[in-house]
Design an enzyme around this catalytic site. Structure first.
Site, mmCIF file in Angstrom:
data_model
loop_
_atom_site.group_PDB
_atom_site.id
_atom_site.type_symbol
_atom_site.label_atom_id
_atom_site.label_comp_id
_atom_site.label_asym_id
_atom_site.label_seq_id
_atom_site.Cartn_x
_atom_site.Cartn_y
_atom_site.Cartn_z
ATOM 1 N N GLY A 1 31.993 45.978 47.422
ATOM 2 C CA GLY A 1 33.172 45.656 48.206
ATOM 3 C C GLY A 1 33.223 44.270 48.804
ATOM 4 N N GLY B 1 33.557 41.468 47.117
ATOM 5 C CA GLY B 1 34.429 40.574 46.361
ATOM 6 C C GLY B 1 33.771 39.909 45.168
ATOM 7 C CE LYS B 2 29.229 43.334 43.239
ATOM 8 N NZ LYS B 2 29.734 44.014 44.435
ATOM 9 C CB THR B 3 35.249 42.039 40.521
ATOM 10 O OG1 THR B 3 34.244 43.016 40.272
ATOM 11 C CG2 THR B 3 36.183 41.975 39.325
ATOM 12 C CB SER B 4 37.955 38.652 43.664
ATOM 13 O OG SER B 4 38.602 39.901 43.769
ATOM 14 C CB THR C 1 40.453 47.103 42.767
ATOM 15 O OG1 THR C 1 41.131 46.091 42.029
ATOM 16 C CG2 THR C 1 39.193 47.494 42.017
ATOM 17 C CG ASP D 1 30.225 48.177 38.488
ATOM 18 O OD1 ASP D 1 29.812 49.346 38.367
ATOM 19 O OD2 ASP D 1 30.772 47.745 39.515
#
Length: 682
Positions: free
Chosen positions: A32, A34-37, A516, A59
């Site tokens: 949560g 913000g790694k993906t963003s 998401t 993931d």
């Protein structure tokens, strides 16, 4: 954003973070943060600079598809609108099928069908799924020709517990191959692994090479997230991954004296001060909190350019609809208490607050006089710190190493008892494989669930991907344990029936009011239903719309939440509870009580919203006048002033000082007015 991070060098902005990137970039951190963003924004930035980039998710609960707006597969897919960017998801199930076929395929038609089926059965466990996904990860990292066409490979890794396993597996498996002399493993003949040995060794070398690999630790200005980043930093440095940097994401500065905003800013500043020593050791990049969800290419490009790009109208939050009836967390606990015992499981994407919700429920039940066992299967959870101490509450964590030791000892004392020396040596070698831990943790999970027969068991489960592997693998584990141990435990035999018994196990799907987390939670619910497990309720956590804040940025974020709140309650959930973002960090029994505030979403405070309107000039040179009107969120914009019949149009959300002229309390300026009882202001 001017938050100070106490590191010796000034913090970089995101636009300068990628001035001299290494070839491999790993983004990791607590769920949560913000790694993906940030991984997506980095990939787009490098691609826009003319570099060829491959973006990879390891993931099991990847949301790259939604963030990029493109359906992805296990092979590189071109991202429309970013010519130099390709992306892929390593799908654990697909990887396991391909891995299984790679080992079994050559024997089809050459060996009896019964033997081939036996080989497939041996390769059907969850451990095969993990090693197969790792196999693909190692290929991308350790096989130069696999990524030769790309200048950069960016890994959007899973939350930290999974990341640590993924990055230590190359070392574990090369060590296993060095010491194993039997030629067998829980994955079948070691020949299949020996062929990969060079790739594994290259993966280890790439991870440890600071010229080629950078570990990007992502955190928010939160105590738990920073502690997780520090732990990950130390553990990966210990295995040679020493080229590290930190991104502090979602930094916030209050615009005025709003209590909620000041609390959010103060909590962040305190967390940064507490972690000052850690922050001083790494280069730090700061990214401010945004008003909108980071979904789609325009929002990601705006993030990469520090918000200097104007977003198109389609990517901004739309006017939220009115809300259906919602419940409080207290109402759910009232229902749990009537049963007097059973299992309560909090599930959802990493970072949605499962640990906090589980701790709040457990402490409240203990406060009401019940015997409660609060436990976690999440290797990255901080459940004991969240719950604190209260009479009647026992807190534990399933320790993978301890459970593995106990499991190995049991197998050797049962299955191994009747074997000769060579047979015992073979079994011992088999049990040294990294996969054994998964079976041991599963058994402990089943044992903990069984305690719900006599008391309340509250389980804070791991993030979605791990949870699904845990549940989907149940029957495979049944077969695996039956094969390895002479007596299958009663709690394992009864696990599936207990999880499917709605009067015994109550599953809470925890989410945040964002795109998401909501959509991933919906996918989790679909998987649970396929396993014949029906969620009891959804919990929407950390809502700014429910917080009462009047800070402009937080009001905008609250408005952005409301469509997702509506989607959950109207489409996905039979029962929905909402929990506000609270001013004091909810740690310990007393501060956790904040989460039981009664919802007011169906009252005037949230159902009614203030909007700024302007008059439409009828003559050249005439200036518009401005008014604030309070309306139901679902109401159509007014076209005429209710009292004067002047033509008007809606301009912007109001109610937080838009029309103020320096007066205390946000009073309207002389050019503003309230329209009277007819609009609902009073």
């Amino acid at each position: 954003m001017t938050t100070q991070t106490t590191n010796a060098e000034p913090a970089d902005s995101f636009s300068t973070f990628l001035d001299a990137p290494s070839r491999f970039l790993f983004f990791t951190g607590k769920g949560g943060v913000g790694k993906t963003s940030l991984a997506c924004a980095s990939a787009i930035t490098l691609a826009d600079r003319g570099r060829r980039v491959l973006l990879v998710s390891t993931d099991p609960a990847s949301n790259l598809d939604e963030v990029l707006g493109q359906q992805l597969a296990s092979t590189p897919t071109q991202i429309p609108g970013v010519p130099n960017l390709l992306a892929l998801n390593i799908d654990p199930e697909a990887a396991a099928r391909a891995y299984r076929e790679k080992l079994v395929g050559p024997y089809r038609g050459k060996l009896p069908e019964a033997i081939v089926r036996g080989m497939e059965e041996q390769l059907s466990g969850a451990c095969t799924m993990e090693i197969a996904a790792f196999d693909e990860f190692s290929r991308l990292l350790g096989q130069p020709e696999a990524t030769a066409e790309f200048d950069h490979v960016i890994f959007d890794t899973a939350p930290t517990g999974h990341t640590l396993r993924l990055m230590t597996l190359p070392t574990a498996w090369t060590g296993f191959l060095d010491t194993n002399t039997t030629g067998n493993s829980c994955l079948g003949p070691l020949a299949g692994l020996q062929k990969q040995r060079v790739i594994y060794e290259n993966a280890v070398a790439a991870l440890a090479d600071g010229q080629r690999t950078t570990l990007v630790l992502v955190s928010r200005a939160q105590k738990a997230a920073l502690a997780e980043a520090e732990r990950t930093s130390g553990e990966l440095a210990a295995i040679g991954v020493r080229n590290q940097r930190l991104i502090l994401n979602g930094l916030f500065k209050a615009a005025d004296s709003d209590p909620v905003a000041l609390a959010l800013e103060g909590r962040g500043a305190k967390a940064l001060t507490t972690s000052a020593t850690f922050l001083a050791r790494l280069p730090v990049t700061e990214v401010p909190l945004r008003t909108h969800n980071l979904i789609g290419l325009p929002a990601l490009r705006a993030l990469a350019q520090n918000g200097k790009v104007e977003l198109p109208e389609s990517s901004r939050a739309t006017q939220p609809p009115s809300l259906p009836p919602l419940e409080s967390l207290a109402k759910l606990v009232d229902d749990f208490a009537q049963a007097g015992r059973g299992v309560i499981m909090t599930m959802g994407k990493g970072g949605v607050g499962k640990t906090t919700v589980a701790a709040a429920i457990a402490t409240e039940l203990a406060r009401r006089g019940f015997k409660v066992h609060l436990s976690t299967t999440d290797p990255a959870a901080h459940v004991a710190a969240a719950a604190g101490q209260i009479e009647g509450l026992h807190v534990s964590r399933i320790d993978p190493q301890a459970e593995t030791r106990a499991y190995v000892e049991q197998v050797m004392n049962t299955t191994g008892k009747s074997l000769d020396a060579s047979g015992r040596a073979l079994l011992e070698e088999d049990l040294r494989s990294p996969c054994t831990e998964e079976i041991a943790v599963f058994r402990a999970f089943a044992r903990t669930v069984a305690q719900g027969e006599d008391a309340f068991v509250v389980l804070d489960t791991a993030p979605t991907g791990h949870t699904l592997l845990l549940l989907d693998a149940t029957e495979a584990y049944h077969r695996e344990i039956a094969k390895r141990a002479s007596d299958m435990p009663e709690e394992v035999l009864n696990l599936l029936p207990r999880l499917r018994d709605a009067s015994f196990t109550r599953v809470l799907v925890v989410t945040l009011p964002e795109a998401t987390p909501v959509h991933e939670a919906a996918m989790l619910q679909d998987d649970l239903r396929r396993a014949q497990i029906e969620p009891f309720a959804w919990v929407i956590n950390q809502s700014f719309a429910q917080s009462g804040s009047r800070d402009p940025l937080l009001v905008a974020r609250g408005a952005d939440e409301l469509p997702y709140i509506r989607e959950v309650s109207g489409k996905f959930s039979k029962r929905t509870a909402i929990v506000p973002w609270v001013a004091e960090e909810p740690v310990g029994p007393e501060k956790l009580r904040q989460l039981f505030q009664t919802t007011n979403l169906n009252r005037q405070g949230i159902g009614m919203t203030t909007y700024v309107y302007e008059t439409i000039p009828s003559k050249s040179g005439e200036k518009p006048r401005y008014f604030e009107f309070k309306q139901n969120m679902n109401a159509a914009p007014l076209t005429k002033h209710p009292e004067t019949d002047e033509p008007i149009r809606r301009v912007v959300l109001g109610g937080f000082g838009v029309l103020s002229s320096g007066k205390s309390g946000g009073e309207p300026s002389s050019g503003s007015t309230c329209c009277g009882p007819s609009c609902g202001c009073h």
